[in-house]
Design an enzyme around this catalytic site. Structure first.
Site, short mmCIF file in Angstrom:
data_model
loop_
_atom_site.label_atom_id
_atom_site.label_comp_id
_atom_site.label_asym_id
_atom_site.label_seq_id
_atom_site.Cartn_x
_atom_site.Cartn_y
_atom_site.Cartn_z
N TYR A 88 38.59 -14.44 -37.04
CA TYR A 88 37.85 -13.20 -37.36
C TYR A 88 37.82 -13.06 -38.87
O TYR A 88 38.84 -13.28 -39.53
CB TYR A 88 38.58 -11.99 -36.77
CG TYR A 88 38.10 -10.66 -37.34
CD1 TYR A 88 37.09 -9.94 -36.71
CD2 TYR A 88 38.62 -10.15 -38.53
CE1 TYR A 88 36.63 -8.75 -37.24
CE2 TYR A 88 38.16 -8.96 -39.07
CZ TYR A 88 37.17 -8.26 -38.42
OH TYR A 88 36.70 -7.08 -38.95
N GLU A 132 30.65 -8.75 -40.89
CA GLU A 132 31.73 -9.12 -39.97
C GLU A 132 31.30 -10.35 -39.19
O GLU A 132 30.17 -10.40 -38.69
CB GLU A 132 32.01 -7.95 -39.01
CG GLU A 132 33.22 -8.15 -38.15
CD GLU A 132 33.48 -6.94 -37.24
OE1 GLU A 132 34.41 -6.18 -37.53
OE2 GLU A 132 32.73 -6.78 -36.26
#
Lengths: 380, 292
Positions: A101, A189
């Protein structure tokens, strides 16, 4: 403005951030053609501004022509939590070894960019912070300093990224920082950021928010914005230059000033009503603006009463009253209107409206009184 | 005393010759604000109803002793105008302009901090110290001099609350609009600290809204460093996540920035939060009576 996944990925590609080979499609034949081009197995991904698309059935793997067609048919036009899928992104399927991530966001409190990296991708960041807080590395970029390859490498090492992928991740972080500044992205993101079976680091997803105030310096992004409103009222409001957000209730709301307008929604909800929209008529609300606002609000067929909440500051209430009277002559209003006028020249404004004897117009002096009145009328 | 602007304010207005700049600059002057100069590059030597216009802020400081700058120039040129005012040496800059890109403001924010210049805004209605000075677009007739300090992200909501305070017979030391952008020069805590130090202020009203965590941080700051009573109002309980509600900064991101979270944080620190602007004004009036 929130970009769709494929729009973000196109910006990634422009700045050298690795992404899988993919194609855009908005019809079934185009999606099948895209699948044939990228090759099988491929992934057909619904393009909507809402998370957890996979669980809703909006992401499917196709192994051949027939599957590509049936998946495209199923996904195009489907509803995902209130969003209709009009577009898909068809992408070569990736063999995944690891899921990470990463994100770069503007930290409003610290007034700095914040880089986050974790080796546990695929879950959402709040969950990650709870499951293993020490595994989520957070680092601010100091305003006076460059974001160097060395600083990025340290983040990658601290996040315990696999050794053979670590430098690739660091390089990607530096490029993401370039994307953020160059494209005025206040949030980027990637979840998941993957390592493929041949050990290449690739952005498998993209979530990106662009600063609306900076759109004037990104012509190609401004064009995306014009197409981004799916809702007919929001589209109409955009064309008329009004700030409108649809909320789904039956009481149309018009206020002056963003704060007062938000507060009006709250007070109507407290009185037991359901606001249909947020609409800030702005400062000098003259007749043209009022006509435009009423046209947008009444085009929502759920609306069965409208609350006009005005506190005149520099804007004078008598001017607003004249605007309402003129608007009532120019458009056919078939829903009751509750008008609350307070502040500068409100006595004069209320007098003008009372004299005009407009049908189905209800005058109120206070915000709370007006909220209760409109809820009563709308539910009656 | 009052805060940010007072009798000692000598105002230079960047963008005075524009339509909005002229309208509000003259309104500020007629209120009693000492508007000493305007700045518009290329228009030096002209005047706006007797207010001399210079090409540069530095000239306005040298010739007219300006110490505070108000920014009324369009968004694309506003950052340069703020930077110019900081470099020229004013101690306070109040930026009214809306729509400055966030990353441009980020650089300006740190520049102001490093130079020790107080920056209010952008995208704010300005600062009013009733009876002393008005810098910006706040309609002064809703506010009387008094002991309540107001700090707010929203213009019209502030007028609404100010008007109710006035009708209840109370007045204000200063009203500070900090602005609704994601990055503003002064946050709630910066202004709360000023009110805490200000002799004239006995009670503080804070008006917040969804987005960011300035209200939550203010709650901690109030608990630790503010001895004066604080009453709050928060707008946006019905705002859906992911939608920008008018102000660029008024957006709930995921589960953060909600009105509920802000209200809870404030109440947990003993700050009373009204359910409507009217109720907040009533709470403030009650608290004032308790002090007196």
């Amino acid at each position: 403005m929130d970009l769709l996944e494929y729009q973000g990925k196109q910006l990634f590609a422009k700045h050298g951030v690795p992404v899988p080979d993919g194609r855009y499609a908005d019809t079934v034949p185009a999606a099948v053609e895209a699948a044939e081009e990228v090759g099988y197995p491929c992934v057909i991904k619904a393009q909507v501004r809402i998370g957890k698309r996979g669980k809703a059935g909006g992401i499917k793997i196709a192994n051949d022509f027939d599957e590509a067609r049936s998946h495209a048919e199923a996904i195009l036009g489907m509803e995902i939590r209130g969003f209709t899928v009009h577009e898909v992104w068809v992408e070569r399927a990736s063999r995944i070894d690891a899921e990470y991530y990463t994100s770069i966001i503007l930290d409003r409190s610290e007034k700095k960019l914040l880089v986050m990296l974790s080796r546990m991708g695929g879950m959402d960041v709040e969950e990650m912070a709870e499951t293993d807080p020490s595994g989520l590395i957070k680092r601010h970029i100091e305003p006076a300093e460059e974001f160097t390859a060395e600083a990025a490498r340290q983040i990658s090492i601290d996040a315990r990224i696999d050794e053979d992928a670590s430098d690739q991740v660091a390089e990607l972080l530096v490029k993401l920082h370039d994307v953020a500044l160059a494209e005025d992205a206040t949030l980027i993101e990637i979840n998941p950021l993957i390592v493929t079976s041949d050990r290449k680091v690739v952005a498998l997803d993209s979530k990106m928010t662009i600063d609306n105030s900076a759109l004037y310096r990104h012509e190609e992004l401004s064009e995306l914005r014009d197409r981004s409103a799916e809702d007919p009222q929001e589209q109409m409001a955009k064309e008329k230059g009004l700030t409108y957000v649809k909320l789904g209730g039956n009481i149309g709301i018009l206020g002056n000033g963003a704060g007062l307008c938000m507060s009006t929604l709250d007070v109507v909800a407290q009185a037991g009503g359901k606001p249909a929209n947020f609409l800030d008529a702005g400062g000098g609300s003259k007749a043209d603006a009022i006509v435009a606002a009423l046209e947008v609000i009444t085009s929502d067929e759920n609306v069965n009463a409208i609350l006009f909440n005005i506190f005149g500051g520099i804007t004078r209430c008598d001017e607003i009253a004249k605007g309402i009277i003129e608007a009532s002559e120019r458009i056919d209003l078939d829903v009751p209107l509750v008008v609350r006028l307070d502040g500068t020249n409100s006595e004069e404004g209320l007098r003008l409206l009372a004299e005009a004897e407009l049908p189905d117009l209800h005058l109120e002096k206070t915000m709370l009184g007006a909220a209760e009145r409109v809820v009563e009328i709308a539910s009656g | 005393m009052a805060i940010v602007v007072n009798e000692e304010t000598k105002l230079v207005i960047s963008g005075l010759t524009g339509r909005e700049g002229t309208f509000h600059g003259l309104r500020n002057r007629s209120y009693g604000t000492d508007v000493v100069a305007g700045v518009t590059p290329g228009k030096g030597g002209q005047d706006v109803e007797g207010i001399p216009v210079y090409d540069k802020v530095a000239e306005a400081i040298a010739e007219r002793d300006a110490n505070t700058s108000m920014i009324f120039v369009p968004a694309r040129f506003a950052a340069a105008a703020i930077t110019e005012a900081i470099d020229a040496g004013v101690h306070t800059v109040i930026a009214i302009t809306e729509g400055i890109p966030v990353y441009v403001m980020l650089g300006v924010y740190w520049k102001a901090r490093d130079a020790g210049v107080r920056l209010i805004g952008p995208n704010c209605p300005g600062v009013l110290s009733p009876g002393k000075s008005n810098v910006g677009i706040i309609p002064a007739h809703f506010f009387d001099p008094g002991a309540i300090g107001v700090v707010s992200k929203s213009g019209t909501l502030t007028y609404q609350i100010g008007n109710e305070l006035k009708q209840a017979g109370t007045g204000n030391s200063s009203i500070v609009g900090i602005g609704g952008d994601p990055i503003v020069g002064s946050d709630f805590i910066d202004v709360l600290a000023l009110f805490e130090e200000d002799d004239e202020t006995e009670l503080i009203v804070m008006v917040g809204e969804i987005g960011g965590d300035a209200e939550e941080r203010a709650a901690d700051f109030i608990a630790e460093q503010v001895s004066k009573p604080v009453v709050a109002y928060i707008a946006g309980f019905t705002a859906p996540p992911g939608k920008q509600m008018g102000h660029a900064g008024a957006i709930i991101s995921g589960s953060s920035g909600t009105a509920e979270a802000k209200k809870e944080a404030l109440e947990a620190r003993g700050v009373r939060v009204g359910r409507s602007p009217t109720e907040s004004a009533q709470l403030a009036v009650e608290a004032m009576r308790a002090i007196a």
